[in-house]
Write an enzyme that holds these catalytic residues in place. Structure first.
Site, PDB file in Angstrom:
ATOM      1  N   TRP A  25       8.756   0.077   1.792  1.00 55.65           N
ATOM      2  CA  TRP A  25       8.581  -0.365   3.178  1.00 55.65           C
ATOM      3  C   TRP A  25       7.606  -1.541   3.268  1.00 55.65           C
ATOM      4  CZ3 TRP A  25      12.191   1.122   6.211  1.00 55.65           C
ATOM      5  CH2 TRP A  25      12.723   2.405   6.115  1.00 55.65           C
ATOM      6  N   ASP A  61       0.328   9.358  15.598  1.00 57.64           N
ATOM      7  CA  ASP A  61      -0.410  10.614  15.380  1.00 57.64           C
ATOM      8  C   ASP A  61      -1.710  10.363  14.630  1.00 57.64           C
ATOM      9  OD1 ASP A  61       1.713  12.124  16.401  1.00 57.64           O
ATOM     10  OD2 ASP A  61       2.650  12.364  14.427  1.00 57.64           O
ATOM     11  N   GLU A  95       3.724   3.968  -0.544  1.00 59.87           N
ATOM     12  CA  GLU A  95       4.601   4.328  -1.668  1.00 59.87           C
ATOM     13  C   GLU A  95       5.667   5.298  -1.181  1.00 59.87           C
ATOM     14  OE1 GLU A  95       2.181   5.722  -4.923  1.00 59.87           O
ATOM     15  OE2 GLU A  95       1.275   3.730  -5.166  1.00 59.87           O
ATOM     16  N   PRO A  96       6.729   5.503  -1.974  1.00 59.46           N
ATOM     17  CA  PRO A  96       7.779   6.425  -1.516  1.00 59.46           C
ATOM     18  C   PRO A  96       7.221   7.805  -1.132  1.00 59.46           C
ATOM     19  CG  PRO A  96       8.508   5.234  -3.474  1.00 59.46           C
ATOM     20  CD  PRO A  96       7.082   4.828  -3.237  1.00 59.46           C
ATOM     21  N   SER A 155       1.091   8.078   5.121  1.00 65.93           N
ATOM     22  CA  SER A 155      -0.149   8.267   5.883  1.00 65.93           C
ATOM     23  C   SER A 155      -1.327   8.589   4.974  1.00 65.93           C
ATOM     24  CB  SER A 155       0.033   9.410   6.901  1.00 65.93           C
ATOM     25  OG  SER A 155       1.066   9.096   7.799  1.00 65.93           O
ATOM     26  N   LEU A 215       0.843  -1.202   0.000  1.00 62.95           N
ATOM     27  CA  LEU A 215       0.000   0.000   0.000  1.00 62.95           C
ATOM     28  C   LEU A 215       0.880   1.255   0.000  1.00 62.95           C
ATOM     29  CD1 LEU A 215      -2.914   1.163   0.204  1.00 62.95           C
ATOM     30  CD2 LEU A 215      -2.651   1.116   2.700  1.00 62.95           C
ATOM     31  N   ILE A 253      15.982  -0.371  34.012  1.00 61.28           N
ATOM     32  CA  ILE A 253      16.076  -1.197  35.224  1.00 61.28           C
ATOM     33  C   ILE A 253      17.268  -2.151  35.111  1.00 61.28           C
ATOM     34  CG2 ILE A 253      14.926  -3.047  36.541  1.00 61.28           C
ATOM     35  CD1 ILE A 253      12.276  -1.627  36.069  1.00 61.28           C
ATOM     36  N   GLU A 267       1.229   0.600   9.967  1.00 65.70           N
ATOM     37  CA  GLU A 267      -0.218   0.353  10.112  1.00 65.70           C
ATOM     38  C   GLU A 267      -0.927   1.556  10.723  1.00 65.70           C
ATOM     39  OE1 GLU A 267      -1.717  -2.812   9.609  1.00 65.70           O
ATOM     40  OE2 GLU A 267       0.040  -4.050   9.325  1.00 65.70           O
TER      41      GLU A 267
HETATM   42  C1  LIG Z   1       9.449  -1.858   9.200  1.00 66.55           C
HETATM   43  C2  LIG Z   1       8.257  -1.359   8.440  1.00 66.55           C
HETATM   44  C3  LIG Z   1       7.413  -2.263   7.778  1.00 66.55           C
HETATM   45  C4  LIG Z   1       6.334  -1.787   7.033  1.00 66.55           C
HETATM   46  N1  LIG Z   1       5.538  -2.695   6.343  1.00 66.55           N
HETATM   47  C5  LIG Z   1       4.583  -2.237   5.482  1.00 66.55           C
HETATM   48  C6  LIG Z   1       3.859  -3.150   4.645  1.00 66.55           C
HETATM   49  O1  LIG Z   1       4.015  -4.371   4.741  1.00 66.55           O
HETATM   50  N2  LIG Z   1       2.980  -2.647   3.745  1.00 66.55           N
HETATM   51  C7  LIG Z   1       2.764  -1.288   3.602  1.00 66.55           C
HETATM   52  O2  LIG Z   1       1.971  -0.905   2.745  1.00 66.55           O
HETATM   53  N3  LIG Z   1       3.441  -0.392   4.382  1.00 66.55           N
HETATM   54  C8  LIG Z   1       4.337  -0.839   5.318  1.00 66.55           C
HETATM   55  N4  LIG Z   1       5.051   0.053   6.112  1.00 66.55           N
HETATM   56  C9  LIG Z   1       4.850   1.492   5.915  1.00 66.55           C
HETATM   57  C10 LIG Z   1       4.091   2.180   7.028  1.00 66.55           C
HETATM   58  O3  LIG Z   1       2.746   1.775   7.035  1.00 66.55           O
HETATM   59  C11 LIG Z   1       4.262   3.711   6.839  1.00 66.55           C
HETATM   60  O4  LIG Z   1       5.594   3.990   7.210  1.00 66.55           O
HETATM   61  C12 LIG Z   1       3.290   4.521   7.663  1.00 66.55           C
HETATM   62  O5  LIG Z   1       1.993   4.410   7.130  1.00 66.55           O
HETATM   63  C13 LIG Z   1       3.677   6.002   7.739  1.00 66.55           C
HETATM   64  O6  LIG Z   1       3.980   6.508   6.490  1.00 66.55           O
HETATM   65  P1  LIG Z   1       5.353   7.324   6.266  1.00 66.55           P
HETATM   66  O7  LIG Z   1       6.470   6.523   6.823  1.00 66.55           O
HETATM   67  O8  LIG Z   1       5.408   7.685   4.822  1.00 66.55           O
HETATM   68  O9  LIG Z   1       5.226   8.621   7.144  1.00 66.55           O
HETATM   69  P2  LIG Z   1       4.498   9.998   6.740  1.00 66.55           P
HETATM   70  O10 LIG Z   1       3.114   9.746   6.294  1.00 66.55           O
HETATM   71  O11 LIG Z   1       5.382  10.779   5.840  1.00 66.55           O
HETATM   72  O12 LIG Z   1       4.436  10.713   8.157  1.00 66.55           O
HETATM   73  C14 LIG Z   1       5.577  11.341   8.752  1.00 66.55           C
HETATM   74  C15 LIG Z   1       5.140  11.984  10.067  1.00 66.55           C
HETATM   75  O13 LIG Z   1       4.136  12.974   9.813  1.00 66.55           O
HETATM   76  C16 LIG Z   1       2.976  12.689  10.580  1.00 66.55           C
HETATM   77  N5  LIG Z   1       1.796  13.080   9.801  1.00 66.55           N
HETATM   78  C17 LIG Z   1       1.441  12.671   8.546  1.00 66.55           C
HETATM   79  N6  LIG Z   1       0.288  13.243   8.184  1.00 66.55           N
HETATM   80  C18 LIG Z   1      -0.111  14.027   9.225  1.00 66.55           C
HETATM   81  C19 LIG Z   1      -1.246  14.870   9.462  1.00 66.55           C
HETATM   82  N7  LIG Z   1      -2.226  15.031   8.558  1.00 66.55           N
HETATM   83  N8  LIG Z   1      -1.317  15.517  10.632  1.00 66.55           N
HETATM   84  C20 LIG Z   1      -0.370  15.384  11.571  1.00 66.55           C
HETATM   85  N9  LIG Z   1       0.738  14.600  11.410  1.00 66.55           N
HETATM   86  C21 LIG Z   1       0.860  13.929  10.244  1.00 66.55           C
HETATM   87  C22 LIG Z   1       3.015  11.194  10.858  1.00 66.55           C
HETATM   88  O14 LIG Z   1       2.283  10.852  12.011  1.00 66.55           O
HETATM   89  C23 LIG Z   1       4.518  10.967  11.027  1.00 66.55           C
HETATM   90  O15 LIG Z   1       4.890  11.263  12.341  1.00 66.55           O
HETATM   91  C24 LIG Z   1       6.090  -0.394   6.936  1.00 66.55           C
HETATM   92  C25 LIG Z   1       6.913   0.501   7.645  1.00 66.55           C
HETATM   93  C26 LIG Z   1       7.968   0.027   8.399  1.00 66.55           C
HETATM   94  C27 LIG Z   1       8.838   1.016   9.144  1.00 66.55           C
END
Ligand SMILES: Cc1cc2nc3c(=O)[nH]c(=O)nc-3n(C[C@H](O)[C@H](O)[C@H](O)COP(=O)(O)OP(=O)(O)OC[C@H]3O[C@@H](n4cnc5c(N)ncnc54)[C@H](O)[C@@H]3O)c2cc1C
Length: 392
Positions: free
Chosen positions: A169, A375, A140-141, A145, A138, A345, A371
């Site tokens: 990811w 936030d 993408e680079p 969120s 799901l 601890i 998942e």
């Molecule tokens: C080890 C690992 C395994 C994963 N496995 C999968 C997988 O199997 N399949 C898959 O599809 N994805 C997977 N993910 C991706 C994961 O679901 C995403 O990293 C996550 O959804 C957050 O997206 P992002 O990293 O792009 O952060 P961003 O969306 O860029 O967010 C960065 C920060 O901004 C905050 N933020 C974003 N929007 C808002 C808003 N509107 N208001 C306030 N704050 C905001 C967020 O809370 C976060 O703190 C994985 C990630 C990791 C680390």
């Protein structure tokens, strides 16, 4: 070999709320974790290698497709049993639990719910037995969120679909046999597609240099003009609510899973504090360390009760997405806070691989982000109680 002396805390006699069958399932998985995960997990984490040898055993204990109907090879279990399995596996390691979560909730579940009967027959029994392993694409680079803005897309070419784009990811990606990929059609509507390893133009490079979830293989999914057969589309639901429904199931499993990590940290810290002598007495006899331990068991107990109630609501088909968000957010933060306190601890020993705490702590830094971030889940609760979405 390191010994695993884990004793599960149950301060409010929550076991009395479980059925004999649920307790049996839990004890089977607990034993499997002690025998199969605990002895090898530290080395796997140090080497950042997914222990593939665990896959068959995970299939055997019912970790793949616990609640999927038995006619498709699943375990036909209830939601509390599913939660308890996730709890026990994550007590061993969040990375291994991630593989089970993805396989059950993000691969088997969408095939069951949104797939055709042919797709169910073709894939579900082989996923349940671990003959096949899947992943879920799901993120993408440029879209984490906000997956609704995804760019991965497919075009109808008459006798097949042409898929282009990339995902990042993605857990299990480097070795998965199939990927459930969420992409937009020409009208901009989101659908799930089953993409198989070996399709021309499909590659899955591994993501290296992770300090968290090191036993889980993470990678990209790259689609360069991939010809996907038309029968590989999941036809029975479109729109973002389809992947979000899968995430509900996975997030529910995480809310339970992290209790396992928290219990392991608490149990380790309690035993260590009773044995570690400083200033001629066990550090467990000092008020500061008792405060930490007392708060830990309080938070674990609250999380256990939250999950048990959520499980009942899930069994009755009444749990809302917002309730699941609240449980995921609360319990992951609870587990991460406990891991950080437990690490202290143990003093210097807390940073050593001789104990599981630092590994759990690093793992939970991913679990609090994937998942749905901490936030975003708060904003989901905010939207639910006010009726106003603050993240859009
Ligand atoms: C080890 C690992 C395994 C994963 N496995 C999968 C997988 O199997 N399949 C898959 O599809 N994805 C997977 N993910 C991706 C994961 O679901 C995403 O990293 C996550 O959804 C957050 O997206 P992002 O990293 O792009 O952060 P961003 O969306 O860029 O967010 C960065 C920060 O901004 C905050 N933020 C974003 N929007 C808002 C808003 N509107 N208001 C306030 N704050 C905001 C967020 O809370 C976060 O703190 C994985 C990630 C990791 C680390």
């Amino acid at each position: 070999m390191k010994s695993d002396n884990f004793q599960s805390p149950d301060y409010f006699a929550i076991d009395d709320l479980l059925t004999d069958e649920q307790k049996l399932i839990r004890s089977t998985v607990r034993k499997w974790v002690k025998n199969e995960i605990s002895p090898i997990i530290e080395e796997a984490a140090q080497n950042a290698k997914f222990p593939k040898q665990l896959l068959k055993g995970m299939g055997d204990i019912g970790a793949f497709g616990c609640y999927i109907p038995e006619e498709y090879g699943g375990g036909g279990m209830d939601q509390i049993s599913y939660g308890l399995i996730m709890q026990e596996i994550e007590r061993g390691d969040s990375g291994i639990r991630s593989t089970a979560s993805v396989q059950t909730s993000l691969v088997m579940y969408p095939i069951l719910k949104f797939g055709t009967e042919e797709q169910r027959q073709k894939y579900l029994p082989r996923l349940a037995s671990s003959e096949l392993v899947g992943c879920f694409g799901l993120t993408e680079p440029d879209h984490g969120s906000d997956p609704g803005s995804m760019r991965t897309n497919f075009k109808d070419m008459g006798d097949h679909y042409l898929l282009n784009g990339s995902k990042m990811w993605i857990s299990n990606a480097p070795f998965a046999d199939i990927a459930i990929v969420w992409a937009k059609n020409e009208e901009g509507r989101v659908y799930g597609l089953i993409v198989e390893r070996g399709m021309e133009g499909f590659s899955t490079p591994e993501t290296h240099n992770k300090w968290s979830l090191r036993t889980s293989a993470t990678g990209e999914l790259i689609f360069d003009n991939v010809k996907v057969p038309k029968e590989n589309l999941l036809p029975n639901k479109s729109g973002l609510s389809a992947p979000l429904q899968c995430l509900d199931s996975a997030r529910y499993g995480i809310a339970w899973g992290v209790i396992g990590a928290a219990m392991d940290c608490y149990d380790t810290a309690l035993r260590y504090a009773k044995e570690r002598i400083q200033f001629d007495k066990p550090i467990a006899g000092t008020q500061l360390q008792q405060k930490k331990l007392a708060e830990m068991i309080t938070e674990i107990t609250k999380a256990q009760l939250l999950c048990w109630r959520l499980g009942i609501l899930r069994n009755e088909g009444k749990a809302t997405s917002a309730q699941i968000s609240m449980a995921k957010r609360n319990n992951v933060k609870m587990a991460l806070d406990i891991a950080r306190e437990a690490r202290q601890i143990l003093g210097a020993m807390g940073i050593s691989g001789e104990y599981s705490i630092m590994r759990h702590m690093m793992n939970l830094e991913s679990v609090i982000t994937y998942e749905g971030t901490h936030d975003i889940h708060l904003l989901i609760t905010g939207m639910d109680i006010t009726g106003i979405p603050a993240f859009k």
